[in-house]
Design a protein around this motif. Structure first.
Motif, PDB file in Angstrom:
ATOM      1  N   PRO A   1      32.435  10.013  60.111  1.00  0.00           N
ATOM      2  CA  PRO A   1      31.149   9.777  59.585  1.00  0.00           C
ATOM      3  C   PRO A   1      30.827  10.234  58.454  1.00  0.00           C
ATOM      4  CG  PRO A   1      31.390  10.478  62.349  1.00  0.00           C
ATOM      5  CD  PRO A   1      32.381  10.735  61.221  1.00  0.00           C
ATOM      6  N   ASP A   2      30.803  11.198  58.046  1.00  0.00           N
ATOM      7  CA  ASP A   2      30.749  12.170  56.615  1.00  0.00           C
ATOM      8  C   ASP A   2      31.343  11.459  55.479  1.00  0.00           C
ATOM      9  OD1 ASP A   2      30.755  15.434  55.381  1.00  0.00           O
ATOM     10  OD2 ASP A   2      29.041  14.349  55.467  1.00  0.00           O
ATOM     11  N   ASP A   3      32.025  10.413  55.589  1.00  0.00           N
ATOM     12  CA  ASP A   3      32.765   9.340  54.556  1.00  0.00           C
ATOM     13  C   ASP A   3      31.763   8.214  54.428  1.00  0.00           C
ATOM     14  OD1 ASP A   3      36.166  10.059  56.201  1.00  0.00           O
ATOM     15  OD2 ASP A   3      35.128  11.446  54.010  1.00  0.00           O
ATOM     16  N   THR A   4      31.043   8.447  55.169  1.00  0.00           N
ATOM     17  CA  THR A   4      30.313   6.943  54.654  1.00  0.00           C
ATOM     18  C   THR A   4      29.054   6.862  53.348  1.00  0.00           C
ATOM     19  OG1 THR A   4      29.079   6.441  57.367  1.00  0.00           O
ATOM     20  CG2 THR A   4      27.878   6.392  55.360  1.00  0.00           C
ATOM     21  N   ALA A   5      29.006   6.452  52.764  1.00  0.00           N
ATOM     22  CA  ALA A   5      28.870   6.536  51.562  1.00  0.00           C
ATOM     23  C   ALA A   5      29.195   5.000  50.205  1.00  0.00           C
ATOM     24  CB  ALA A   5      29.944   7.461  50.746  1.00  0.00           C
ATOM     25  N   VAL A   6      28.363   4.505  49.607  1.00  0.00           N
ATOM     26  CA  VAL A   6      28.742   3.920  49.085  1.00  0.00           C
ATOM     27  C   VAL A   6      29.530   4.207  47.701  1.00  0.00           C
ATOM     28  CG1 VAL A   6      28.163   1.720  46.595  1.00  0.00           C
ATOM     29  CG2 VAL A   6      26.669   2.981  48.871  1.00  0.00           C
ATOM     30  N   TYR A   7      31.276   3.644  47.289  1.00  0.00           N
ATOM     31  CA  TYR A   7      31.642   3.918  47.291  1.00  0.00           C
ATOM     32  C   TYR A   7      31.871   3.599  45.546  1.00  0.00           C
ATOM     33  CZ  TYR A   7      33.633   6.613  50.322  1.00  0.00           C
ATOM     34  OH  TYR A   7      34.145   7.532  51.461  1.00  0.00           O
ATOM     35  N   TYR A   8      32.309   3.826  44.716  1.00  0.00           N
ATOM     36  CA  TYR A   8      32.398   3.823  43.439  1.00  0.00           C
ATOM     37  C   TYR A   8      33.812   3.226  42.551  1.00  0.00           C
ATOM     38  CZ  TYR A   8      27.422   2.975  43.209  1.00  0.00           C
ATOM     39  OH  TYR A   8      25.601   2.979  44.034  1.00  0.00           O
ATOM     40  N   CYS A   9      34.196   2.439  42.054  1.00  0.00           N
ATOM     41  CA  CYS A   9      35.443   2.689  41.433  1.00  0.00           C
ATOM     42  C   CYS A   9      34.614   2.793  39.949  1.00  0.00           C
ATOM     43  CB  CYS A   9      36.845   1.405  40.799  1.00  0.00           C
ATOM     44  SG  CYS A   9      36.047   0.092  40.685  1.00  0.00           S
ATOM     45  N   ALA A  10      36.377   2.918  38.751  1.00  0.00           N
ATOM     46  CA  ALA A  10      35.413   3.966  37.153  1.00  0.00           C
ATOM     47  C   ALA A  10      36.560   3.789  36.638  1.00  0.00           C
ATOM     48  CB  ALA A  10      34.887   4.789  37.854  1.00  0.00           C
ATOM     49  N   ALA A  11      36.722   3.225  35.466  1.00  0.00           N
ATOM     50  CA  ALA A  11      37.582   3.203  34.070  1.00  0.00           C
ATOM     51  C   ALA A  11      36.998   4.446  33.527  1.00  0.00           C
ATOM     52  CB  ALA A  11      38.104   2.199  34.084  1.00  0.00           C
ATOM     53  N   ALA A  12      38.086   5.669  32.670  1.00  0.00           N
ATOM     54  CA  ALA A  12      37.990   6.613  31.670  1.00  0.00           C
ATOM     55  C   ALA A  12      38.697   6.429  30.999  1.00  0.00           C
ATOM     56  CB  ALA A  12      38.128   7.869  31.979  1.00  0.00           C
ATOM     57  N   GLN A  13      38.885   6.571  29.340  1.00  0.00           N
ATOM     58  CA  GLN A  13      39.298   6.277  28.307  1.00  0.00           C
ATOM     59  C   GLN A  13      40.068   7.628  27.847  1.00  0.00           C
ATOM     60  OE1 GLN A  13      37.435   4.668  25.074  1.00  0.00           O
ATOM     61  NE2 GLN A  13      39.218   2.887  25.216  1.00  0.00           N
ATOM     62  N   ALA A  14      39.933   9.468  28.688  1.00  0.00           N
ATOM     63  CA  ALA A  14      40.183  10.054  28.261  1.00  0.00           C
ATOM     64  C   ALA A  14      41.214  10.731  29.395  1.00  0.00           C
ATOM     65  CB  ALA A  14      39.088  10.828  28.675  1.00  0.00           C
ATOM     66  N   GLY A  15      41.496  11.721  30.038  1.00  0.00           N
ATOM     67  CA  GLY A  15      42.881  11.751  30.934  1.00  0.00           C
ATOM     68  C   GLY A  15      42.040  12.209  32.273  1.00  0.00           C
ATOM     69  N   ILE A  16      42.684  12.612  33.117  1.00  0.00           N
ATOM     70  CA  ILE A  16      42.127  12.512  34.479  1.00  0.00           C
ATOM     71  C   ILE A  16      41.156  13.280  34.831  1.00  0.00           C
ATOM     72  CG2 ILE A  16      43.901  14.669  35.012  1.00  0.00           C
ATOM     73  CD1 ILE A  16      44.286  13.017  38.003  1.00  0.00           C
ATOM     74  N   SER A  17      39.853  13.055  35.544  1.00  0.00           N
ATOM     75  CA  SER A  17      39.116  13.632  35.425  1.00  0.00           C
ATOM     76  C   SER A  17      37.731  13.414  37.176  1.00  0.00           C
ATOM     77  CB  SER A  17      37.993  13.659  33.958  1.00  0.00           C
ATOM     78  OG  SER A  17      37.024  13.714  34.017  1.00  0.00           O
ATOM     79  N   ASN A  18      37.490  14.577  36.981  1.00  0.00           N
ATOM     80  CA  ASN A  18      36.551  14.544  38.178  1.00  0.00           C
ATOM     81  C   ASN A  18      35.345  14.561  37.998  1.00  0.00           C
ATOM     82  OD1 ASN A  18      36.271  16.811  37.153  1.00  0.00           O
ATOM     83  ND2 ASN A  18      36.484  17.811  39.289  1.00  0.00           N
ATOM     84  N   ASP A  19      34.746  14.422  36.313  1.00  0.00           N
ATOM     85  CA  ASP A  19      33.142  14.253  36.030  1.00  0.00           C
ATOM     86  C   ASP A  19      32.748  12.291  35.793  1.00  0.00           C
ATOM     87  OD1 ASP A  19      31.877  15.481  33.404  1.00  0.00           O
ATOM     88  OD2 ASP A  19      30.754  14.334  34.352  1.00  0.00           O
ATOM     89  N   TYR A  20      31.731  12.575  36.547  1.00  0.00           N
ATOM     90  CA  TYR A  20      31.503  10.242  36.295  1.00  0.00           C
ATOM     91  C   TYR A  20      31.068  10.307  35.335  1.00  0.00           C
ATOM     92  CZ  TYR A  20      26.781  11.961  36.667  1.00  0.00           C
ATOM     93  OH  TYR A  20      25.614  12.706  37.252  1.00  0.00           O
ATOM     94  N   ASN A  21      30.753  12.005  33.679  1.00  0.00           N
ATOM     95  CA  ASN A  21      30.494  10.780  32.942  1.00  0.00           C
ATOM     96  C   ASN A  21      31.430  11.242  31.569  1.00  0.00           C
ATOM     97  OD1 ASN A  21      27.229  12.114  32.729  1.00  0.00           O
ATOM     98  ND2 ASN A  21      28.148  13.820  33.273  1.00  0.00           N
TER      99      ASN A  21
END
Length: 121
Positions: A86-106
């Motif tokens: 139940p804690d996974d309930t959310a709106v899920y977004y996919c995103a693409a970055a030109q930088a390397g692997i990152s956990n920063d949505y900015n």
């Protein structure tokens, strides 16, 4: 340019696979990420995958349950979600970055519109 789909209503313990289809950009040139926004919470990191899938980073909360993958031929990324809670309930977004692997949505310049996942107990 990114279209997320596959969300829905499931029960705890079920599985769901989200898709993220890209148009106008070539996935193999970008790092890919999935983020989610739970009700009343800020957007949070779920998983990131570097170009060509050489590196993957998961949030601790989904490690071992979620798997990111990509199909460059289809220009589509996937998020396989198992043992949903139940804690996974959310709106899920996919995103693409030109930088390397990152956990920063900015770091992500391209975003899908989000797909809602609801997990009932």
């Amino acid at each position: 340019q990114l279209q997320a789909s596959g969300g829905g209503l499931v029960q705890a313990g079920d599985s769901l696979r989200l898709s993220c289809a890209a148009s106008g950009l070539t996935f193999s040139r970008y790092s890919l990420g999935w983020f989610r926004q739970r009700p009343g919470k800020e957007r949070e990191f779920v998983v990131s995958m570097s170009r060509f899938g050489s590196s993957v980073r998961y949030a601790d909360s989904v490690k071992g349950r979620f798997t990111i993958s990509g199909d460059n031929a289809k220009n589509t990324a996937y998020l396989q979600m198992n043992s949903l809670k139940p804690d996974d309930t959310a709106v899920y977004y996919c995103a693409a970055a030109q930088a390397g692997i990152s956990n920063d949505y900015n770091d992500y310049a391209y975003w899908g519109q989000g797909t809602l996942v609801t997990v009932s107990s």
